[in-house]
Design an enzyme around this catalytic site. Structure first.
Site, PDB file in Angstrom:
ATOM      1  N   ALA A   1     -27.128  -4.551  -0.962  1.00  0.00           N
ATOM      2  CA  ALA A   1     -26.307  -3.547  -0.305  1.00  0.00           C
ATOM      3  C   ALA A   1     -25.746  -3.995   0.805  1.00  0.00           C
ATOM      4  O   ALA A   1     -24.465  -3.946   1.038  1.00  0.00           O
ATOM      5  CB  ALA A   1     -27.318  -2.258   0.052  1.00  0.00           C
TER       6      ALA A   1
ATOM      7  N   CYS B   1     -16.676  17.776  -5.436  1.00  0.00           N
ATOM      8  CA  CYS B   1     -17.681  16.915  -5.213  1.00  0.00           C
ATOM      9  C   CYS B   1     -18.402  17.256  -4.064  1.00  0.00           C
ATOM     10  O   CYS B   1     -19.179  18.272  -4.103  1.00  0.00           O
ATOM     11  CB  CYS B   1     -17.216  15.529  -5.420  1.00  0.00           C
ATOM     12  SG  CYS B   1     -18.617  14.177  -5.762  1.00  0.00           S
TER      13      CYS B   1
ATOM     14  N   HIS C   1     -13.280  15.189 -10.062  1.00  0.00           N
ATOM     15  CA  HIS C   1     -12.221  14.784  -9.157  1.00  0.00           C
ATOM     16  C   HIS C   1     -10.799  14.828  -9.515  1.00  0.00           C
ATOM     17  O   HIS C   1     -10.552  13.713 -10.121  1.00  0.00           O
ATOM     18  CB  HIS C   1     -12.687  13.465  -8.697  1.00  0.00           C
ATOM     19  CG  HIS C   1     -13.692  13.232  -7.633  1.00  0.00           C
ATOM     20  ND1 HIS C   1     -13.753  13.373  -6.157  1.00  0.00           N
ATOM     21  CD2 HIS C   1     -14.986  12.969  -7.872  1.00  0.00           C
ATOM     22  CE1 HIS C   1     -14.829  13.280  -5.657  1.00  0.00           C
ATOM     23  NE2 HIS C   1     -15.718  12.873  -6.766  1.00  0.00           N
TER      24      HIS C   1
ATOM     25  N   GLU D   1      -8.238  15.222  -7.893  1.00  0.00           N
ATOM     26  CA  GLU D   1      -7.400  14.358  -6.923  1.00  0.00           C
ATOM     27  C   GLU D   1      -7.227  12.973  -7.029  1.00  0.00           C
ATOM     28  O   GLU D   1      -6.240  12.281  -6.719  1.00  0.00           O
ATOM     29  CB  GLU D   1      -7.823  14.681  -5.606  1.00  0.00           C
ATOM     30  CG  GLU D   1      -8.903  13.990  -5.015  1.00  0.00           C
ATOM     31  CD  GLU D   1     -10.349  14.360  -5.696  1.00  0.00           C
ATOM     32  OE1 GLU D   1     -11.379  13.816  -5.049  1.00  0.00           O
ATOM     33  OE2 GLU D   1     -10.247  15.120  -6.358  1.00  0.00           O
TER      34      GLU D   1
END
Length: 1296
Positions: free
Chosen positions: A308, A1136, A1261, A1263
């Protein structure tokens, strides 16, 4: 300390896995229950009202049983002395909800263990199974968690007495502090501080060690070389720089910044203006920045945070390029030792042991990819590219029999971004400029990362390994990036003069680098550094590697502007010093009234002793391949299971691949979404077809036979992977070179030199390709004691090449998907190996535990260039139906993967490739298979011949409908199998990894779905004309209603959402929750509200719930939202994270009382899919005229499963006809089966609307896919706009 119970923490299958691990360890545990428990450190006792508010805030996830089951308590918490990312985010939410007297929230995991009494040794064994020793501690009583909040007085600086004890004092400090100083560096420091007439402080020595570590200074790449007694003319770095000297074309910045920059395209960059906050297109040059890093040592110690923070550090490098830039798309790669999956062990895998302090390859590949994906997901950067190699073997090398493999893994993190032309070069740091740390507070973590990563694993002290583990908070980094974005968007008024990221060595490396690069010195105040652990010593405050931080120089006159931006984005910052004329570092400590640092910059960063590498060439010859035990049929099955070849879905669907709305080519190809893409492609903007591409190349095992050939092949593979995009000339491609080597291991140093020379002095100059950026990791060896035997595992020399390029037209990218719907076709092999067919160090040799002798190589540089140029012509002229490069597994795998993508068969004849079928099918020489129309075959072959490839082209056969995979040589059958059978073999490694990591029932359902031979793939059925612009009449009136594009900290999908509404005729306005809470903006002036996707507050208190509660617990803002929802002329959309948030506001929304909550996916994993949905009949005003349509859409979430109270609630939801979208399978049937339904929602529900239809919330989603090019697959007849654009135009039509 307040203690509050939380929700049940582990799903049933996670409990089952834990019990299974207990059984394997012979621990008699009959049952385990786990729930979260929260601890609140408060400045004053909470009132009853405040306590109730806190309790409600901490109610998230599944409902709790009234009392936890009986059993012995084991409490797992973050290690005392550390602060978890969860704590930082949850505390932020509490403060934003008005609970200011909460100093800190922390969370633990309370296990209730049932079963016969265990002895003390067994309890310790059980505790070890339940926690990560690198990050967590175990207690047996809840009150012991007080230790999490223990406060200490600051520790003073320490001095090292060199004036009294001389060199021995430095040698002792070197060991005690883990400085990894060389003997000549100790001499250098002794001379320097003796000359200054004083003793150094521990912080000065530590700072020197970090700044001058191999990790930071790249001493080996800058060293002088003597090989076999001959002085070499150039350093490694000079040979890399030779590529730039030879071909500087299109490079704008190289070797001097956090990332390299090359020329991009003139496009409309879409962002909100500073004055009014209205989004619009801004025509400007969007130049391309590129960077690839490695984070190997931390990933070996603790894979999730290691991977990460590896991704996070590379993202910061991009953002800190020039005077501020925008990261855009990422990549992640792993090289590890053999997996040895329990119950799925492979014939080539042997357990050679490992050191206790590092984790297994299986652990790395279970946790590491999740960490890398999670950071990219939460930050909001799509991860579009990667590689995965395993190698671990007993090899007959130039040193005799030795172990070669990746116990110290490679964790690769890279990506590309964009930067304005006027920000490519850093500005001038003026005397008196404010020196700023942007980002989170200092914490006692990640100490010594630079020095630790410069040692072979096993050399450092175990406590130092603990200290070098880092912790990630991507949501904080997102806030910082939003600040950087606001700054660069100001153009010439950008307040950032100079910027660097904080990485290895913390501020001790970043701040001296910042002022030195700006030609200044610096005067600092230690106590002005944001600090969450006041008990730290000056060394710990200055040198810790707390993540998500940047250092900046800002002109004093612009500090007010910078402060305003940071406050709006809730990005913490501190002014900790000023730039000085004198190149000197002075760090004051007002608490102790002393100066822990007071030294000239040239002592820290001056000419330390230059390294000399005096080495000898050694290279193994290998042994000829022994074929007696090799059966072609068995070889195919083994190779299909080898991770480098096998399907990698388990690594891909955990990563968001659609955020930004500018992804035009992700890993998944075609209607069946097969992960075989050769490269990643993004559009340069939301209004053009220009773009960027990146690809990878690496062939590390070949280095065991030929160092230079391995390096050449890495470059060649990167080129063959990117060749099927429309780039133009070869010199447009720029490379990042990441070198991993076990420096000092016999033969490896000279091999490294030869490999760098092969690429930097020979191949790249001949191809006119530049390497403007790269990185090295020179300690790729692990040592440990196995019984009475000392063992070493040494990695092969590993070069990973990443190719980056500007793209002329993203629509021209060709994929490996074979087409059987284009008439008769022809498959051509372009064999750049020119018939050599070498089998050394291939997948074939690996799965039979051999190495072979002669490996593949770049046989002819001119033909490689000719190949690329020929592909460019074919791509531009649209003569290619499909393209796939030859790589791991050879020609057979290339053909199989193309057939998988096309869900079809192939019939080929390999007679022209020679009499050795094994070599013809499994050699890994460079090359590609292309599919062309049969009638164009002759023209294509002529074009290839015109590019010097006549002797490389072989007609193989054709793609055919059906399930056949037939390979012949003349009339002889060489190999025949069902394509569907190969597909399942290829999928098994991914399936087994997914079963271990995620919900095994979901993994099994996905594997079962792959066996549906009748699967038609993604398909479309529309009940409207997507080319019709129903908003056009209203746009012509030039009235643009305002839509509030609402975001909270951590939201990352607002820009593409604004772009979709902008295209539909709205004025999209950037509205941050901080604007509403501060009263700078109100909702009264908006007719439409859209709550966007992302990770508000990192989803720590339930997805979207912290965001919702910051509204519900603020009376004024709550009233504002309620008034908006009750106005009869408004529209509201939640997508979302915005969907999750609005579902928690249902008490404010008329007609939303039946709305469900959205909870953790059934798979218990983040799911990024391109899923098929059907528009249901509902009142939704966004879905008008779309009912009955079926089309794919982007899905990216971890908590999207619909949760209803009971069956009656679900029935009421259905009977109210409020369901707006449902998941369907490829046959068009509503489904709850995974992965067609990626979250397990009942009845396929994934969007709901209010009774009036004015408020709609949805998990997918639209968009991100409103442009056709942004769809992973789409019908060829679609135009610029995808059918999802109708949703936004419906909204505009509703407003009149």
């Amino acid at each position: 300390m307040e203690i509050l119970r939380g929700s049940p923490a582990l799903s049933a299958f996670r409990i089952t896995k834990l019990l299974s691990r207990c059984q394997d360890a012979h621990l008699l545990v009959s049952d385990i229950y786990a729930e979260y428990v929260h601890f609140a450190d408060v400045s004053a006792p909470l009132s009853a009202d405040e306590h109730a508010r806190l309790q409600r805030l901490l109610q998230y996830g599944p409902s709790l049983p009234e009392h936890p089951p009986a059993g012995r308590l084991l409490l797992v918490t973050p290690r005392p002395g550390t602060i978890s990312p969860w704590s930082s985010k949850a505390t932020d939410i509490a403060h934003n909800c008005g609970l200011s007297q909460i100093l800190r929230l922390e969370r633990g995991l309370a296990f209730s263990i049932q079963g016969p009494d265990l002895n003390e040794s067994q309890w310790k064994q059980l505790a070890a199974l339940l926690h990560d020793r690198m990050m967590e501690a175990v207690f047996t009583d809840l009150q012991q968690a007080e230790q999490l909040f223990s406060h200490h007085q600051p520790a003073p600086v320490q001095r090292v007495d060199i004036l009294g004890q001389g060199r021995s004092a430095l040698e002792q400090a070197n060991i005690k502090l883990g400085l990894a100083l060389a003997q000549d560096e100790i001499d250098y420091l002794l001379t320097a501080f003796t000359g200054l007439g004083r003793n150094p402080t521990d912080i000065e020595l530590y700072m020197f060690a970090q700044a001058n570590s191999e990790h930071c200074r790249h001493k080996i790449f800058n060293a002088d070389w003597v090989i076999d007694g001959v002085v070499q003319p150039k350093t490694l770095f000079k040979m890399i720089k030779n590529t730039f000297e030879h071909t500087p074309d299109y490079v704008l910045s190289a070797y001097k910044d956090n990332a390299a920059v090359m020329e991009g395209s003139q496009v409309g960059r879409f962002y909100a203006t500073a004055e009014k906050g209205i989004y619009d297109y801004h025509q400007e040059e969007a130049h391309i920045l590129m960077k690839v890093e490695t984070h190997n040592h931390p990933t070996a110690i603790s894979p999730w945070p290691g991977a990460a923070t590896g991704s996070g550090g590379e993202i910061r490098d991009e953002g800190a390029t020039g005077r501020g830039a925008k990261p855009k798309a990422g990549l992640v790669g792993f090289s590890v030792s053999n997996l040895r999956i329990p119950g799925f062990e492979q014939p080539w895998e042997e357990n050679f042991g490992k050191p206790d302090r590092i984790v297994t390859a299986l652990d790395i590949m279970t946790e590491g990819p999740l960490g890398g994906a999670a950071f990219n997901n939460e930050f909001g950067r799509p991860a579009l590219l990667g590689y995965f190699r395993t190698y671990e073997e007993r090899v007959n090398s130039h040193n005799g029999i030795e172990l070669r493999g990746y116990h110290k893994p490679i964790m690769l993190a890279g990506g590309l971004g964009n930067i304005r032309a006027d920000h490519v070069q850093k500005g001038e740091i003026t005397v008196g400029a404010k020196l700023v740390v942007l980002g989170g507070p200092s914490m006692n973590i990640g100490l010594g990362g630079g020095a630790a990563s410069s040692m072979a694993s096993g050399q450092s002290d175990a406590d130092l390994d603990f200290a070098s583990v880092q912790r990630d908070n991507p949501e904080m980094e997102r806030r910082c990036q939003e600040v950087i974005d606001r700054c660069w968007q100001l153009g010439e008024y950008n307040p950032i003069l100079f910027i660097h990221d904080v990485g290895a060595g913390g501020l001790s490396n970043a701040m001296p680098e910042l002022v030195n690069d700006g030609g200044r010195g610096g005067r600092f105040e230690l106590r002005d550094i944001l600090n969450d652990e006041p008990g730290m010593s000056p060394l710990e405050v200055w040198c810790n590697e707390s993540q998500e931080r940047y250092v900046l120089a800002v002109a004093p006159a612009q500090m007010a502007l910078f402060d305003e931006i940071c406050r709006r984005e809730r990005a913490p910052y501190a002014v900790i010093g000023e730039a000085t004329e004198e190149k000197h570092l002075l760090l004051n400590d007002r608490h102790f009234g002393n100066q822990p640092i007071d030294m000239p910059l040239d002592v820290l960063l001056g000419k330390t002793p230059k390294m000399l590498r005096d080495v000898t060439r050694l290279q193994a010859k290998g042994d000829a391949l022994q074929r007696a035990d090799i059966s072609l049929a068995e070889a195919v099955k083994r190779i299909m299971h080898l991770p480098a070849v096998a399907e990698k879905t388990f690594l891909i669907t955990i990563g968001d691949r659609t955020v930004t709305g500018m992804v035009t080519r992700d890993q998944m190809v075609g209607p069946w979404q097969i992960p075989v893409a050769d490269c990643a492609v993004t559009s340069a903007s939301l209004d053009s077809y220009y773009g960027e591409a990146m690809s990878l190349g690496e062939r590390a095992p070949v280095a065991l036979l030929d160092f230079a050939a391995s390096a050449r092949l890495a470059v060649g593979e990167a080129l063959t992977n990117i060749a099927a995009t429309q780039i133009g000339e070869l010199k447009r491609i720029k490379l990042s070179a990441n070198w991993m080597s076990a420096a000092g291991h016999p033969g490896e140093d000279a091999g490294l030199y030869d490999a760098v020379r092969a690429v930097g002095e020979e191949l790249c100059p001949a191809l006119e390709i530049t390497i403007p950026v790269g990185k090295d990791s020179m300690s790729m060896k692990t040592r440990w004691q196995e019984g009475h035997e000392q063992r070493e595992m040494t990695s092969p020399l590993s070069l990973v090449i990443t190719a980056f390029a500007r793209i002329e037209d993203v629509r021209r990218t060709v994929t490996p998907q074979l087409r059987t719907d284009k008439g008769d076709n022809a498959l051509l092999l372009i064999d750049l190996g020119a018939g050599h067919n070498a089998l050394g160090a291939t997948a074939l040799t690996q799965v039979y535990r051999q190495l072979g002798d002669k490996p593949a190589d770049v046989r002819n540089v001119q033909q490689l260039a000719g190949f690329f140029n020929a592909m460019q012509r074919l791509v531009a002229d649209q003569h290619l139906l499909a393209y796939h490069d030859r790589s791991d597994g050879g020609l057979l795998v290339t053909l199989a993967e193309m057939a998988f993508a096309g869900h079809c068969g192939v019939t080929v004849d390999i007679q022209s490739l020679g009499n050795d079928a094994l070599a013809a099918l499994f050699n890994e020489e460079l090359g590609a298979v292309i599919q062309v129309r049969a009638e164009q075959r002759a023209d294509v072959e002529k074009l290839l011949a015109d590019h010097g490839l006549a002797n490389c082209v072989h007609y193989l056969g054709r793609a055919v409908a059906g399930d056949t995979f037939d390979i012949r040589s003349g009339t002889d059958v060489v190999y025949s199998e069902k394509r569907s059978t190969l597909r399942l073999w290829w999928a098994e490694t991914s399936w087994q990894m997914q079963r271990l990591r995620d919900n095994p029932d979901c993994a099994d359902q996905e594997h079962q779905a792959k066996q549906d031979e009748s699967d038609p793939g993604l398909n479309v059925k529309l009940t409207f004309d997507p080319a019709e612009d129903i908003a056009a009449p209203f746009i012509l009136k030039q009235a643009r209603p305002k839509v509030a594009v609402l975001r909270e900290q951590g939201v990352n999908s607002h820009v593409e959402m604004a772009a979709a509404f902008h295209r539909a005729g709205f004025d999209a306005v950037d509205v941050h929750m901080s604007d509403l809470l501060a009263g700078r903006t109100d909702l009264q002036s908006f007719q439409t509200l859209v709550a966007c996707g992302g990770f508000s507050y990192g989803d720590v208190l339930g997805a979207g719930e912290g965001w919702a509660k910051s509204i519900l617990f603020n009376d004024r803002v709550r009233d504002e939202f309620e008034a908006f929802f009750h106005r009869p002329t408004t529209l509201a959309l939640g997508v979302c994270n915005g969907c999750q948030m609005m579902s928690n506001l249902r008490e404010l929304i008329p007609g939303a009382e039946h709305w469900p909550r959205f909870v953790r996916n059934l798979s218990d994993s983040f799911e990024a899919r391109f899923s098929l949905v059907e528009v249901a009949s509902s009142p939704s005003l966004f879905m008008q005229d779309m009912v009955g349509s079926r089309m794919p859409i982007a899905v990216s979430h971890g908590e999207g499963q619909v949760e209803v109270r009971d069956a009656a609630h679900l029935a009421a939801l259905e009977q109210s006809h409020l369901v707006a979208l449902r998941f369907v399978n490829n046959h068009g049937v509503v489904t709850e089966q995974y992965p067609a339904n990626p979250n397990g929602s009942a009845n396929g529900i994934t969007a709901v609307t209010s009774v009036s239809g004015r408020a709609t919330v949805m998990m997918p989603h639209p968009e991100r896919v409103f442009r056709t090019v942004s769809n992973s697959w789409h019908p060829e007849e679609w135009g610029e706009d995808s059918p999802w654009m109708r949703m936004f135009r419906n909204a505009r039509k509703q407003l009149g």
